[in-house]
Design an enzyme around this catalytic site. Structure first.
Site, mmCIF file in Angstrom:
data_model
loop_
_atom_site.group_PDB
_atom_site.id
_atom_site.type_symbol
_atom_site.label_atom_id
_atom_site.label_comp_id
_atom_site.label_asym_id
_atom_site.label_seq_id
_atom_site.Cartn_x
_atom_site.Cartn_y
_atom_site.Cartn_z
ATOM 1 N N HIS A 1 116.232 62.071 -29.475
ATOM 2 C CA HIS A 1 117.245 61.171 -28.934
ATOM 3 C C HIS A 1 117.795 60.195 -29.970
ATOM 4 C CE1 HIS A 1 116.225 62.919 -25.135
ATOM 5 N NE2 HIS A 1 116.990 62.086 -24.452
ATOM 6 N N ASN B 1 111.754 59.994 -26.148
ATOM 7 C CA ASN B 1 112.943 59.904 -26.993
ATOM 8 C C ASN B 1 112.988 60.957 -28.093
ATOM 9 O OD1 ASN B 1 113.924 57.767 -25.533
ATOM 10 N ND2 ASN B 1 112.943 56.234 -26.838
ATOM 11 N N GLU C 1 108.392 50.438 -20.950
ATOM 12 C CA GLU C 1 108.518 50.623 -22.395
ATOM 13 C C GLU C 1 107.879 49.490 -23.162
ATOM 14 O OE1 GLU C 1 112.778 51.149 -22.716
ATOM 15 O OE2 GLU C 1 112.478 53.300 -22.836
ATOM 16 N N ARG D 1 118.316 41.426 -3.158
ATOM 17 C CA ARG D 1 117.189 41.409 -4.109
ATOM 18 C C ARG D 1 116.326 42.663 -4.027
ATOM 19 N NH1 ARG D 1 116.376 36.236 -1.848
ATOM 20 N NH2 ARG D 1 117.738 34.709 -2.834
ATOM 21 N N GLU E 1 116.564 69.082 -22.007
ATOM 22 C CA GLU E 1 115.492 68.139 -21.629
ATOM 23 C C GLU E 1 114.222 68.900 -21.234
ATOM 24 O OE1 GLU E 1 115.661 64.863 -21.968
ATOM 25 O OE2 GLU E 1 117.809 64.491 -22.150
ATOM 26 N N ARG F 1 106.122 55.455 -23.627
ATOM 27 C CA ARG F 1 107.373 55.982 -23.085
ATOM 28 C C ARG F 1 108.315 56.459 -24.201
ATOM 29 N NH1 ARG F 1 110.090 53.871 -17.403
ATOM 30 N NH2 ARG F 1 111.840 55.276 -17.469
ATOM 31 N N LYS G 1 106.807 63.494 -16.937
ATOM 32 C CA LYS G 1 107.556 62.235 -16.875
ATOM 33 C C LYS G 1 106.801 61.211 -16.037
ATOM 34 C CE LYS G 1 111.406 59.588 -17.095
ATOM 35 N NZ LYS G 1 112.855 59.589 -17.250
ATOM 36 N N HIS H 1 125.448 65.076 -22.959
ATOM 37 C CA HIS H 1 124.227 64.436 -23.437
ATOM 38 C C HIS H 1 123.207 65.487 -23.914
ATOM 39 C CE1 HIS H 1 120.917 61.554 -23.642
ATOM 40 N NE2 HIS H 1 120.204 62.378 -22.899
ATOM 41 N N LYS I 1 114.685 53.644 -14.103
ATOM 42 C CA LYS I 1 115.773 53.047 -14.887
ATOM 43 C C LYS I 1 117.072 53.170 -14.107
ATOM 44 C CE LYS I 1 114.129 53.505 -19.624
ATOM 45 N NZ LYS I 1 114.445 54.014 -20.976
ATOM 46 N N HIS J 1 121.492 60.552 -29.905
ATOM 47 C CA HIS J 1 122.402 59.498 -29.434
ATOM 48 C C HIS J 1 123.478 59.214 -30.463
ATOM 49 C CE1 HIS J 1 119.543 57.594 -26.254
ATOM 50 N NE2 HIS J 1 120.370 58.472 -25.720
#
Lengths: 355, 355
Positions: free
Chosen positions: B242, B239, B230, B114, B178, B235, B220, B258, B136, B246
């Site tokens: 993006h 993007n 988010e 956990r 980025e 946040r 960041k 990417h 993330k 994407h």
């Protein structure tokens, strides 16, 4: 359960579960779709919920009841079903069933898209008073229990004591071990009530059950609110009877139900409590008497050897990278944690269980 | 990164990584043992860390670099290795490598018992300025990217810009996309500095890299501190570029890195920003000029069809159960989120990328 933004309610009451669910605003939001994970033992209830959810149902999955389902394979099965149901950030998971289903569905919810809300609808006594509350989710690996998991507090817990009507007698009585535990660790009034009205509980009278479950949930909620992730040590009081109990459970290779092993573990802890914390003999007698009335095992069979039990306890100890620390009772309703007990004392406690 | 009890530091500096790690009290505690997860691309660094950890090393695993490793199979492999290493609550995970290794090792750490603490040692530019920060973690399923995961903030992030020396040129330049993004969304000073000293950055001068990475990490960290999961929408500014990026990435079936797809997505977003938010032409020109200087693609090849890009964007939209909302720039350093753009406008933006 008070945990800031992660606070949630536990609703205990008989009657119509679907109606109960629809009362909660989060479940009524237009975009909300629900994914139902249902225990194979309560499929009739599952069908009622499917009907009640109607167009809000995103999909559902039935999980075979039993510890074998608490596996990564079951979680992967749910990932596949979740993908087919196109679960998104507006979806919620509803877990209907016993502890295993709550653990697996809770873990699935914790890890899908980095966390979907989960509603627990526990349908066994152990799940209603214990495992559905507190946010512990996870699965076993072949090499050990509960190695993989996440803390994921539910959005809501809905407890309907009438779902216990169909629970097999042996499982119901195993659940009573956890109920008795709450009395010992935190609530002398609950313990006295159990002594006075235990027959009603054994008959599963809904009103008595609702009162008792509510009381147990209140204790668990208080402990979890103060020690969500087992960091302050308070949550350890929930382990009364569990140190030796887990050892017995492992040594018995799961021939005993969890609650049955815990009953034996509690009796061993009572013996240690008399010696180490001078728990009065009269209170020790009241505890063992209640455990006997619950029809729980009070004697350790020959087949379960001391050596195996001690080895399993030592394994637990190794995992905790330190000494085994016991929770022992000073009186009914008051326990102390962090008590170091020698292997010899544990042996003697086991010996008394064989007498 | 300020997140209450989950706050952590990002250390950016050259020099001896093992020494840096040992400075942190949590890593010096007697019971602490470390499990090292290392990217196949940086095994020399991994070996140095293994030696430095000495008796504190509980075990280690090498993960093949590349998106294919971001899978449940890799996580199961780590569970096996974790069990053999007998990782307990006193263990920590150290993830050394690019974004994929950080995501997988972070997810492993999030779900073992956990949650074990994880230290990220990112070794690609994208990981250093972006993926190692923010918590993330997760893996892909065959049916979709990032479907399974958890938010799990690290204990510490250690960035050593000298680890970038061996990064292939194409990947390094993809990382610059980025970096440029941070200038556009939040930091006109950073953007100007990039324009002034871009040659030093292209030469990977450690002092220039340290300055730039620190600046990106600060942005960041600020965004994540204010919107960990988010939920508030802040946040979303991360993007920028993006949404279409994407779509291009998916339509190109990962023939583009990417960062390369994001560069094209940023150029498309710049075009939309000129039309929708009246981003001055001079600023649009500065952005496309910097992207060209980074050696990033500025034109969309014929092989990547509009239809495929739009289909991938619509799939994202479906997952978000609503309209695609864009992040667009008003000026360099200032963006607005939540802007709805028609499919026709997206088509026109793609057309301009083919001119």
């Amino acid at each position: 359960v008070r945990l800031g933004a992660r606070s949630y309610s536990i609703h205990v009451g008989g009657g119509s579960l679907p109606a109960e669910l629809s009362r909660y605003p989060r479940l009524r939001a237009p975009a909300t779709r629900a994914f139902l994970v249902c225990d194979s033992n309560v499929q009739a209830l599952g069908k009622r919920l499917v009907r009640a959810l109607g167009r809000r149902l995103a999909g559902n999955a039935i999980i075979q009841a039993g510890e074998a389902s608490k596996s990564l394979a079951t979680v992967e099965h749910l990932y596949g079903a979740g993908a087919r149901a196109k679960l998104d950030r507006h979806s919620i998971v509803i877990a209907v069933g016993g502890g295993v289903i709550g653990d697996v569905a809770g873990y699935f919810a914790a890890t899908w898209l980095r966390g979907l809300p989960v509603v627990h609808v526990p349908t066994t006594l152990v799940a209603q008073v214990d495992s559905a509350i507190g946010g512990k989710t996870g699965v076993n690996l072949p090499v050990g229990k509960n190695l993989v998991g996440a803390f994921h507090q539910p959005l809501l817990v809905v407890v309907d004591p009438t779902t216990l009507r169909t629970l097999p007698e042996r499982e119901y009585r195993a659940g009573l071990a956890e109920v008795i535990k709450y009395g010992i660790i935190a609530d002398a009034t609950l313990f006295r009530r159990l002594e006075m009205r235990f027959d009603r509980l054994l008959r599963r009278e809904p009103s008595e059950l609702a009162w008792v479950i509510r009381r147990c949930c209140t204790i668990k909620a208080r402990v979890v609110s103060q020690d969500e992730r087992e960091t302050t040590g308070l949550r350890a009081i929930l382990n009364f009877g569990h140190t030796i109990g887990h050892g017995i459970e492992a040594a018995a290779r799961y021939r005993l139900l969890h609650g049955e092993a815990i009953a034996l573990g509690m009796l061993a802890a009572v013996g240690l409590s008399q010696r180490v914390l001078r728990l009065p003999d009269s209170e020790a007698e009241r505890i063992s008497s209640l455990i006997r009335r619950a029809g729980l095992p009070a004697r350790l069979e020959g087949g379960i050897s001391d050596e195996k039990i001690l080895a399993a306890i030592r394994l637990d100890k190794k995992r905790a990278a330190g000494q085994v620390r016991f929770v022992l009772a000073r009186r009914i309703g008051r326990v102390r944690t962090g008590i170091v007990v020698s292997a010899l004392s544990i042996r003697k406690a086991l010996e008394r269980l064989r007498a």
